[in-house]
Design an enzyme around this catalytic site. Structure first.
Site, short mmCIF file in Angstrom:
data_model
loop_
_atom_site.label_atom_id
_atom_site.label_comp_id
_atom_site.label_asym_id
_atom_site.label_seq_id
_atom_site.Cartn_x
_atom_site.Cartn_y
_atom_site.Cartn_z
CB ALA A 58 81.36 -81.65 -49.30
CB CYS A 59 86.02 -78.84 -48.35
SG CYS A 59 87.10 -78.35 -46.83
CB ILE A 60 86.28 -82.57 -43.76
CG1 ILE A 60 85.66 -82.88 -42.33
CG2 ILE A 60 87.73 -82.41 -43.85
CD1 ILE A 60 85.96 -84.14 -41.96
#
Lengths: 119, 97, 120, 97, 120, 119
Positions: A77-79
């Site tokens: 997941a993109c931070i």
């Protein structure tokens, strides 16, 4: 063939999560490698272990977790997108992790195909 | 290059936009709500037929079945998820959202 | 080294949804990886480049200026779809950045050359 | 009854659908991406002008400003969030999504 | 007692998004409150009522049968927009439930009578 | 006038949360009562206290929390929609609560207007 998947929508709200999963399953069944599923935009919500759908419904986060356990598919997941939507590693399902957009770039570079699912 | 479309043509103009950029011979695959485009007797039949003269057209059978679309336009080929994977193997992809 | 041709397709109007903004964040990161990046603006995506956007009253951060600064990140290939621009009554003078206007056929060929296409 | 529209008319057919059900005299308010409908010189100008003959038309100024829309069609009245509240006070609401 | 006229407007095709399904869940709960409920199907919303939906291969639960059973919950006022139905090449025979087909003007007047309108 | 708000979209991803907030603020400023904001569909994600947007950006959950604290606006998330998306009371912001769709029905009945924001 080696495939990266970009998933841009949240679970249940759109069919994108389901189609991405069915596509990944079929690719693996056919002997391809699914390298990673990168979660972006509302897609990051796919990774929360707190989801608790009705008994007779699919559990979308657990499905991703199993894909990681059984086939080594990275669930990432993109931070920045995760922070906006309240997703952090404390509430993420086993087999998923937080990462940056640089990782997505690596995925796009190292795979034969990058397939996007979203809305 | 494989183009996929996942939106109903009645609610989105992506189909028209995608067709404007489609190169001859490139396959077009309808998935999710996109499959309504190939339903027989609706108002997109002529558009789809004209695209079909130059481009192969596919629709995801699980999505057609889920929506109760039994009658589809002639010449449209249906695929399951494995057929979707085959198309992705054969072509680079452009997933219109 | 494996250099890939990566195309970002901006398709949404700004502010109504986050897609254009998070798309821009993706482009900025990818720009550091020395791939062959292209950005095209199609449909309502062209509105992302409209001059004079002032978002102070809706309480959302504006980002049109970041598009104008993409050249500083070595993202030089910015293309705008001519039909999308004209349908919206806009010309290049209305945009914050000097993108190149392309015809449908040119954009179609450009898309086909790509290794990876990401719609935002 | 106040009708609100929050989608760009270029990407959605809600405007046309809403107009089909709009009763004479009922106000139409454009918000969020919906405000592109009242931009001067675009291809919806004639449609909006024809609606304006029978219905008052409003657009949310903060959304126009956010999108850099300086020139809007004649006869369209702009409101701020308080004006939006006033319209809701005066009319029952039908928020098209 | 304060009885309100509440209208649910179904506007989305099933399965691609959850709006129609979660809309149906809302209607079922509201039905227990003895308000004056109406449900209309406009645009792709009419597809929610299409017969022969079989969702087993997409892995999502189907719910067309629940629309057909709304009468059991005393939700009796179901209306379908004639133009939306015709544009999609459908007739009443294609639908799981015996809804009444209305013209645009009739639907417009029906909307205007409502106290609360919720789009799904 | 007494107003109920129905919010059907998640924070940041759509402008709906922002417009709903600006509308509620303006209504209160004009002396109206905003009775409740009911979160439905992806709207339930508005209530997570785990969101952590960039410093220079608005904090959407905190804004709802303040509206509750300062003006008594109930911030209510539908339980079924919340469960699907991994929202529960452990991670909800102060001033928000989980409830059922019956509460939305009550809101629709007792308010002069029910205004919907979404996508």
């Amino acid at each position: 063939m080696k495939i990266g998947i970009l998933l841009k929508q949240g679970p249940y709200n759109h069919q994108a999560s389901d189609t991405a999963y069915k596509f990944a399953e079929a690719a693996i069944r056919k002997g391809h490698t699914v390298d990673a599923v990168f979660l972006y935009n509302d897609g990051v919500i796919n990774a929360t272990k707190l989801m608790d759908p009705p008994q007779d419904d699919r559990h979308i986060a657990e499905r991703w977790s199993e894909l990681n356990r059984d086939h080594g598919v990275e669930i990432l997941a993109c931070i920045a997108a995760s922070k906006r939507r309240g997703i952090n590693e404390d509430i993420m399902i086993t087999g998923s992790a937080i990462t940056g957009l640089g990782t997505l770039t690596d995925i796009a570079i190292r795979n034969d195909r990058t397939v996007t699912f979203g809305d | 290059m494989l183009h996929t479309i996942n939106k109903s043509p009645f609610e989105s103009n992506i189909l028209e936009t995608c067709i404007r950029f489609l190169q001859p011979g490139d396959p077009l695959l309808f998935i999710e709500n996109g499959v309504y485009a190939v339903q027989a007797h609706n108002r997109f039949a002529m558009l789809i037929e004209s695209v079909h003269r130059t481009n192969p057209i596919f629709a995801l059978q699980p999505d057609l079945s889920a929506r109760g679309i039994m009658a589809i336009l002639e010449g449209v080929e249906t695929v399951d998820y494995e057929g979707f994977v085959d198309l992705v193997e054969k072509h680079k992809v452009n997933n219109w959202l | 080294m494996d250099v890939k041709k990566i195309l970002h397709v901006m398709r949404h109007a700004p502010h109504g949804t986050v897609y254009t903004y998070e798309g821009l964040e993706m482009i900025l990161i990818m720009a550091a990886y020395e791939q062959d990046l292209t950005v095209v603006f199609i449909g309502d995506g062209v509105y992302a480049l409209k001059k004079e956007q002032d978002t102070s009253d809706i309480g959302i951060k504006g980002y049109a200026k970041t598009f104008a600064a993409l050249g500083d990140y070595d993202v030089e290939k910015l293309y705008v779809d001519r039909i999308s621009l004209e349908e919206r009554g806009l010309t290049l003078d209305d945009l914050v950045v000097g993108a190149e206007v392309l015809e449908s056929a040119e954009l179609g060929r450009l898309m086909k050359e790509q290794d990876v296409v990401i719609h935002h």
